[in-house]
Design a protein around this motif. Structure first.
Motif, PDB file in Angstrom:
ATOM      1  N   GLY A  19      17.866 -36.344  -8.664  1.00  0.00           N
ATOM      2  CA  GLY A  19      16.854 -36.337  -9.708  1.00  0.00           C
ATOM      3  C   GLY A  19      17.132 -37.239 -10.884  1.00  0.00           C
ATOM      4  O   GLY A  19      16.218 -37.667 -11.580  1.00  0.00           O
ATOM      5  N   PHE A  20      18.410 -37.538 -11.113  1.00  0.00           N
ATOM      6  CA  PHE A  20      18.720 -38.443 -12.210  1.00  0.00           C
ATOM      7  C   PHE A  20      18.133 -39.827 -11.952  1.00  0.00           C
ATOM      8  O   PHE A  20      18.010 -40.623 -12.856  1.00  0.00           O
ATOM      9  CB  PHE A  20      20.239 -38.523 -12.434  1.00  0.00           C
ATOM     10  N   THR A  21      17.705 -40.093 -10.708  1.00  0.00           N
ATOM     11  CA  THR A  21      17.022 -41.351 -10.393  1.00  0.00           C
ATOM     12  C   THR A  21      15.506 -41.216 -10.516  1.00  0.00           C
ATOM     13  O   THR A  21      14.799 -42.197 -10.365  1.00  0.00           O
ATOM     14  CB  THR A  21      17.344 -41.814  -8.963  1.00  0.00           C
ATOM     15  N   PHE A  26       8.717 -39.131  -8.787  1.00  0.00           N
ATOM     16  CA  PHE A  26       7.883 -40.067  -8.039  1.00  0.00           C
ATOM     17  C   PHE A  26       7.196 -39.333  -6.889  1.00  0.00           C
ATOM     18  O   PHE A  26       6.001 -39.521  -6.647  1.00  0.00           O
ATOM     19  CB  PHE A  26       8.713 -41.228  -7.485  1.00  0.00           C
ATOM     20  N   TYR A  27       7.936 -38.504  -6.187  1.00  0.00           N
ATOM     21  CA  TYR A  27       7.408 -37.752  -5.048  1.00  0.00           C
ATOM     22  C   TYR A  27       6.220 -36.877  -5.448  1.00  0.00           C
ATOM     23  O   TYR A  27       5.232 -36.791  -4.714  1.00  0.00           O
ATOM     24  CB  TYR A  27       8.527 -36.893  -4.450  1.00  0.00           C
ATOM     25  N   TYR A  28       6.291 -36.247  -6.592  1.00  0.00           N
ATOM     26  CA  TYR A  28       5.210 -35.373  -7.040  1.00  0.00           C
ATOM     27  C   TYR A  28       4.119 -36.113  -7.811  1.00  0.00           C
ATOM     28  O   TYR A  28       3.253 -35.493  -8.421  1.00  0.00           O
ATOM     29  CB  TYR A  28       5.760 -34.221  -7.878  1.00  0.00           C
ATOM     30  N   TRP A  37      13.101 -41.169 -16.084  1.00  0.00           N
ATOM     31  CA  TRP A  37      14.283 -40.490 -15.543  1.00  0.00           C
ATOM     32  C   TRP A  37      15.237 -41.518 -14.925  1.00  0.00           C
ATOM     33  O   TRP A  37      16.443 -41.415 -15.089  1.00  0.00           O
ATOM     34  CB  TRP A  37      13.879 -39.469 -14.482  1.00  0.00           C
ATOM     35  N   PHE A  38      14.676 -42.508 -14.228  1.00  0.00           N
ATOM     36  CA  PHE A  38      15.500 -43.537 -13.606  1.00  0.00           C
ATOM     37  C   PHE A  38      16.275 -44.331 -14.655  1.00  0.00           C
ATOM     38  O   PHE A  38      17.465 -44.593 -14.501  1.00  0.00           O
ATOM     39  CB  PHE A  38      14.630 -44.481 -12.766  1.00  0.00           C
ATOM     40  N   ILE A  46      19.707 -33.665 -19.006  1.00  0.00           N
ATOM     41  CA  ILE A  46      19.018 -32.489 -19.543  1.00  0.00           C
ATOM     42  C   ILE A  46      17.662 -32.301 -18.862  1.00  0.00           C
ATOM     43  O   ILE A  46      17.333 -31.204 -18.408  1.00  0.00           O
ATOM     44  CB  ILE A  46      18.858 -32.601 -21.072  1.00  0.00           C
ATOM     45  N   GLY A  47      16.883 -33.365 -18.779  1.00  0.00           N
ATOM     46  CA  GLY A  47      15.587 -33.292 -18.103  1.00  0.00           C
ATOM     47  C   GLY A  47      15.754 -32.955 -16.638  1.00  0.00           C
ATOM     48  O   GLY A  47      14.939 -32.240 -16.051  1.00  0.00           O
TER      49      GLY A  47
END
Length: 134
Positions: A19-21, A26-28, A37-38, A46-47
């Motif tokens: 998820g840090f990428t 993107f998937y959702y 996020w990337f 944190i996010g």
């Protein structure tokens, strides 16, 4: 009433591990926050942690937003993520010409892959709608 289950929580959580990428975002269908996020490694982690609890609501939202049909979102996303540079995800959607172009140009020099990460959900939804109305 038919249930419109386009995205999988399992795949969402699988992508959340990375998820840090921004992969799960993107998937959702959240390309802007996926890019953030990337670039920030999941808002410094944190996010990314908060998203663990947000995935069920992102899954429900994507099920309402995108059209289900013959082309499976999960397969398309897995093909893009792991074989995108070879254009396999485009061939799966029936876009053979651009699929072969990706195959010959390493995902159109990776630019096409980036664009597809932003737009794949809409592409699949459009193709499913076309096939349903044909």
């Amino acid at each position: 009433m038919q249930e419109n289950n386009t995205h999988s929580k399992f795949v969402g959580y699988l992508l959340w591990i990375f998820g840090f990428t921004g992969a799960h975002r993107f998937y959702y269908g959240k390309p802007v926050t996926g890019t953030i996020w990337f670039l920030t490694l999941g808002l410094c982690g944190i996010g990314w942690l908060i998203d663990f609890f947000l995935i069920p609501s992102m899954n429900r939202e994507s099920d309402l937003r995108f059209a289900s049909g013959e082309i499976d979102y999960n397969i398309a996303w897995l093909l893009l993520t792991f074989l995108g540079v070879f254009g396999v995800h485009r061939m799966y959607m029936g876009k053979w010409l651009t699929g072969i172009l990706y195959l010959c140009t390493f995902g159109f020099f990776l630019i096409g892959i980036l664009i597809d990460f932003w737009t794949l959900n809409d592409q699949v939804s459009l193709e499913n709608t076309k096939k349903r109305n044909a």
